[in-house]
Design an enzyme around this catalytic site. Structure first.
Site, PDB file in Angstrom:
ATOM      1  N   GLU A  11       0.829  -1.218   0.000  1.00  0.00           N
ATOM      2  CA  GLU A  11       0.000   0.000   0.000  1.00  0.00           C
ATOM      3  C   GLU A  11       0.860   1.263   0.000  1.00  0.00           C
ATOM      4  O   GLU A  11       0.487   2.272   0.589  1.00  0.00           O
ATOM      5  CB  GLU A  11      -0.942   0.022   1.210  1.00  0.00           C
TER       6      GLU A  11
HETATM    7  C1  FAD Z   1       2.394  -9.823   0.144  1.00  0.00           C
HETATM    8  C2  FAD Z   1       2.189  -8.675  -0.785  1.00  0.00           C
HETATM    9  C3  FAD Z   1       0.897  -8.289  -1.131  1.00  0.00           C
HETATM   10  C4  FAD Z   1       0.697  -7.243  -2.022  1.00  0.00           C
HETATM   11  N1  FAD Z   1      -0.583  -6.928  -2.436  1.00  0.00           N
HETATM   12  C5  FAD Z   1      -0.748  -6.090  -3.488  1.00  0.00           C
HETATM   13  C6  FAD Z   1      -2.025  -5.928  -4.111  1.00  0.00           C
HETATM   14  O1  FAD Z   1      -3.026  -6.465  -3.659  1.00  0.00           O
HETATM   15  N2  FAD Z   1      -2.110  -5.148  -5.213  1.00  0.00           N
HETATM   16  C7  FAD Z   1      -1.028  -4.513  -5.746  1.00  0.00           C
HETATM   17  O2  FAD Z   1      -1.170  -3.856  -6.762  1.00  0.00           O
HETATM   18  N3  FAD Z   1       0.197  -4.611  -5.164  1.00  0.00           N
HETATM   19  C8  FAD Z   1       0.363  -5.399  -4.062  1.00  0.00           C
HETATM   20  N4  FAD Z   1       1.589  -5.544  -3.496  1.00  0.00           N
HETATM   21  C9  FAD Z   1       2.699  -4.777  -4.025  1.00  0.00           C
HETATM   22  C10 FAD Z   1       3.164  -3.698  -3.057  1.00  0.00           C
HETATM   23  O3  FAD Z   1       2.234  -2.671  -2.961  1.00  0.00           O
HETATM   24  C11 FAD Z   1       4.548  -3.227  -3.562  1.00  0.00           C
HETATM   25  O4  FAD Z   1       5.442  -4.289  -3.299  1.00  0.00           O
HETATM   26  C12 FAD Z   1       5.011  -1.958  -2.887  1.00  0.00           C
HETATM   27  O5  FAD Z   1       4.206  -0.879  -3.278  1.00  0.00           O
HETATM   28  C13 FAD Z   1       6.462  -1.627  -3.232  1.00  0.00           C
HETATM   29  O6  FAD Z   1       6.710  -1.777  -4.593  1.00  0.00           O
HETATM   30  P1  FAD Z   1       7.955  -2.662  -5.068  1.00  0.00           P
HETATM   31  O7  FAD Z   1       7.872  -3.974  -4.377  1.00  0.00           O
HETATM   32  O8  FAD Z   1       8.002  -2.681  -6.542  1.00  0.00           O
HETATM   33  O9  FAD Z   1       9.217  -1.912  -4.492  1.00  0.00           O
HETATM   34  P2  FAD Z   1      10.006  -0.720  -5.230  1.00  0.00           P
HETATM   35  O10 FAD Z   1       9.026   0.263  -5.746  1.00  0.00           O
HETATM   36  O11 FAD Z   1      10.966  -1.311  -6.183  1.00  0.00           O
HETATM   37  O12 FAD Z   1      10.777  -0.057  -4.016  1.00  0.00           O
HETATM   38  C14 FAD Z   1      12.004  -0.619  -3.488  1.00  0.00           C
HETATM   39  C15 FAD Z   1      12.513   0.280  -2.365  1.00  0.00           C
HETATM   40  O13 FAD Z   1      12.815   1.583  -2.885  1.00  0.00           O
HETATM   41  C16 FAD Z   1      12.128   2.567  -2.121  1.00  0.00           C
HETATM   42  N5  FAD Z   1      11.746   3.673  -3.000  1.00  0.00           N
HETATM   43  C17 FAD Z   1      11.160   3.607  -4.221  1.00  0.00           C
HETATM   44  N6  FAD Z   1      10.954   4.843  -4.691  1.00  0.00           N
HETATM   45  C18 FAD Z   1      11.382   5.710  -3.757  1.00  0.00           C
HETATM   46  C19 FAD Z   1      11.421   7.132  -3.643  1.00  0.00           C
HETATM   47  N7  FAD Z   1      10.928   7.931  -4.591  1.00  0.00           N
HETATM   48  N8  FAD Z   1      11.946   7.675  -2.520  1.00  0.00           N
HETATM   49  C20 FAD Z   1      12.431   6.891  -1.529  1.00  0.00           C
HETATM   50  N9  FAD Z   1      12.427   5.542  -1.586  1.00  0.00           N
HETATM   51  C21 FAD Z   1      11.891   4.958  -2.682  1.00  0.00           C
HETATM   52  C22 FAD Z   1      10.917   1.872  -1.552  1.00  0.00           C
HETATM   53  O14 FAD Z   1      10.419   2.535  -0.397  1.00  0.00           O
HETATM   54  C23 FAD Z   1      11.480   0.486  -1.243  1.00  0.00           C
HETATM   55  O15 FAD Z   1      12.135   0.514   0.000  1.00  0.00           O
HETATM   56  C24 FAD Z   1       1.805  -6.552  -2.556  1.00  0.00           C
HETATM   57  C25 FAD Z   1       3.101  -6.921  -2.173  1.00  0.00           C
HETATM   58  C26 FAD Z   1       3.302  -7.968  -1.328  1.00  0.00           C
HETATM   59  C27 FAD Z   1       4.712  -8.384  -1.001  1.00  0.00           C
END
Ligand code: FAD
Length: 598
Positions: free
Chosen positions: A443
């Site tokens: 989220e």
């Molecule tokens: C169990 C689980 C359930 C989920 N359920 C859903 C769902 O129902 N629907 C859905 O659509 N998604 C879902 N997600 C996805 C989840 O919302 C994303 O994993 C999350 O938003 C982070 O995206 P990412 O994993 O691609 O990390 P990334 O976006 O690659 O981020 C990696 C790191 O970089 C940091 N970062 C990125 N950009 C910035 C910035 N501008 N400034 C500072 N730091 C930054 C982040 O905070 C993080 O620490 C789920 C994930 C999991 C693991």
């Protein structure tokens, strides 16, 4: 196995003594008849459902997990989940706070909020199946066409169909502007949608007859980035004209993630192959609809951690009273036993009180926020609606990030109370830690929440909403400033309120010169803002308790509340000084580190 007693007394305290919700609710025509007895009776029954039906499935569901049949793409949830879901629907729980126009019961959101807290305590992973539906319902209720609402909302209200939110793709999570899933118009009002989504919670399962996916995708002529993202309804099964479930749509589960926690919630890789969908809202304005869902989900995620904090606290407290180890530093407290119960040790008490203070503060914040959401949508006065919405917008990232971070601190502390036994599965404590961990990530990660708070919600409007919150503190200070008994609660928030104005202006100025300053300070800033809000609510809770005690009420509940308030201000609130100091350390120590991070 962990046990759980629904915290009904504290919920009643927050709703009826702290926030006086019935007076606010009765000012809204749709809740004109609402009274405390009705609210309490519903929550009492809801607590039974959580404790008797969901809790017994928590550990077994975690061990069993979900299974995917890769040939049929069907997902089977753990034993007992389907039966529990049927009980949930039959009991009318899905419809609790939904619109009566679509078959809902129209109860206040704050009731649903407390009901969900109890379900989250009992079994977060199970609760996510119906939980996601609420967000999808809210997005369609706000942005759907009359036809879309007529097609989907009745069945989502009853719980016969569930919902999902499909944003994330393998290469894009935080940065949704990178999205690749495509939507091709078919000329008949429908679109064919193709792409791959990952990490979709409750993305496939055997609990409901249909799954209504809300999918973000790009139209062929969409501008690049986030401004070219549109929102679509893509049902698992098409819906016939008479409302019955029709042909299978081209959206299916291609794999399930193996993960650290919430193992019994299916986290699905979703494949879309010419899946038929309809547009929600305007082309390229998909984030408007999705934000309705995301904001609901952010409050929901904070509520997940609140639930885990509460249940972890209850179990750690019972264990600390029972487990004997060593003697009290001030001499034996249980001389008839070989050693004293560990609750005599100051640091064990600190761990317990940390979880208690974060649980009770979190409950107050989420009920306060649920009332703001209710007023934003249903209050007859335009000004109240507008101001409630503005304040809620500022509080939403705090509800999400502060409560989930506190959940992390609290579930770990409660596991620690169990010593080595906390690390062993049968007690259930390590599961609370594992399940809570995702709440800080999905989220929008807690870093992203912090940037949203400081960048958009505070600096973005020159601190106007923060000033309005400051007025609430100012009113409490004016009311209680001369009351010596309240000084220990009022002085810290009055001082922090003043410091916050200066701190925010300073960060705004530095951020104007170098945007990395905002990025470097945001996470610390959110901790400070979270404590400002908690401090205000804890001071008000202490005020209620003091008044009851002064009036001769001998219920130990009020003494407990006061002791917890004192602990909060003495041991947790001072984190603000460290957080302000580290925020002020600036961005250079982070950005001028290429050699260290080479
Ligand atoms: C169990 C689980 C359930 C989920 N359920 C859903 C769902 O129902 N629907 C859905 O659509 N998604 C879902 N997600 C996805 C989840 O919302 C994303 O994993 C999350 O938003 C982070 O995206 P990412 O994993 O691609 O990390 P990334 O976006 O690659 O981020 C990696 C790191 O970089 C940091 N970062 C990125 N950009 C910035 C910035 N501008 N400034 C500072 N730091 C930054 C982040 O905070 C993080 O620490 C789920 C994930 C999991 C693991």
């Amino acid at each position: 196995m962990a046990t759980y007693t629904p915290p009904l007394r504290d919920m009643q305290f927050v709703m009826h003594e702290l926030l006086n919700v019935t007076a606010d609710l009765q000012a809204m025509p749709m809740h004109a008849e609402m009274d405390a007895d009705t609210i309490n009776a519903v929550l009492e029954e809801g607590g039974k459902f959580a404790a008797d039906v969901l809790l017994p499935l928590n550990i077994s569901g975690d061990a069993e997990g979900c299974a995917l049949d890769i040939t049929t793409h069907a997902v089977t949830t753990p034993s007992g989940y389907k039966e529990a879901y049927k009980q949930y629907i039959d009991g009318g729980w899905a419809a609790l706070a939904c619109d009566t126009e679509f078959g809902g019961q129209g109860l206040p959101l704050v009731v649903n909020q407390c009901f969900y807290e109890m379900m989250n305590s009992a079994n977060q992973a199970w609760t996510m199946y119906p939980g996601l539906t609420h967000g999808a319902y809210a997005a369609l209720h706000t942005h759907g066409t009359p036809e879309q609402k007529a097609t989907y909302l009745h069945k989502m209200t009853s719980g016969e169909w569930t919902g999902t939110m499909c944003l994330t793709e393998p290469h894009c999570g935080t940065d949704l502007g990178l999205m690749r899933t495509k939507a091709e118009p078919q000329g008949d009002g429908t679109y064919k949608i193709t792409g791959n989504k990952i990490f979709i919670s409750a993305g496939e399962h055997d609990l409901a007859d249909n799954i209504i996916h809300l999918v973000l995708a790009r139209l062929p002529d969409a501008p690049p980035g986030i401004k070219g993202v549109s929102l679509f309804i893509v049902p698992k099964f098409m819906v016939n004209a008479n409302g019955s479930v029709g042909a299978r749509n081209g959206i299916y589960c291609g794999g399930l993630e193996h993960k650290m926690g919430i193992k019994s919630n299916a986290t699905a890789q979703i494949v879309l192959e010419d899946a038929v969908g309809t547009l929600v809202g305007q082309p390229n304005k998909g984030m408007q609809g999705m934000f309705v869902m995301m904001n609901a989900a952010r409050l929901g995620v904070g509520n997940q951690s609140l639930g885990l904090t509460e249940v972890a606290f209850q179990n750690a407290l019972a264990y600390a009273k029972d487990r004997i180890q060593m003697r009290s530093l001030t001499g034996p407290k249980a001389p008839d036993k070989a050693a004293d119960p560990i609750i005599v040790h100051p640091d064990v008490r600190k761990m317990l009180l940390t979880a208690k203070a974060y649980a009770e503060g979190g409950r107050a914040l989420l009920c306060f926020s649920a009332m703001l959401l209710e007023k934003e949508h249903n209050h007859p006065d335009d000004k109240v609606r507008k101001e409630s919405g503005e304040l809620l917008a500022m509080l939403t990232p705090i509800c999400k990030a502060f409560l989930t971070d506190n959940g992390h601190i609290s579930t770990n502390a409660c596991m620690q109370v169990f010593g080595g036994h906390g690390f062993i599965k049968e007690w259930g404590m390590e599961q609370f830690v594992r399940d809570n961990r995702i709440n800080m990530i999905y989220e929008g990660t807690n870093t992203i929440q912090s940037l949203d708070l400081l960048g958009r919600k505070i600096l973005g409007n020159n601190g106007a909403t923060l000033k309005k919150f400051g007025k609430l503190i100012g009113a409490l200070v004016a009311e209680e400033g001369v009351n010596e008994k309240m000084a220990e609660f009022i002085t810290p928030i009055a001082i922090l309120g003043e410091q916050m104005t200066k701190f925010t202006t300073e960060l705004g100025f530095k951020g104007f010169q170098n945007p990395d300053e905002v990025g470097a300070a945001a996470v610390d800033y959110l901790r400070v803002a979270g404590h400002l809000v908690f401090g205000y609510l804890w001071a008000r809770m202490a005020q209620v308790a003091l008044r009851q005690i002064a009036a001769g009420n001998t219920d130990p509940f009020y003494v407990a509340k006061l002791q917890t308030a004192r602990f909060y201000f003495a041991k947790l609130f001072p984190e603000t000084a460290t957080a302000m100091r580290t925020a002020r350390a600036g961005s250079k120590v982070l950005m001028d580190t290429d050699a260290a991070l080479a």
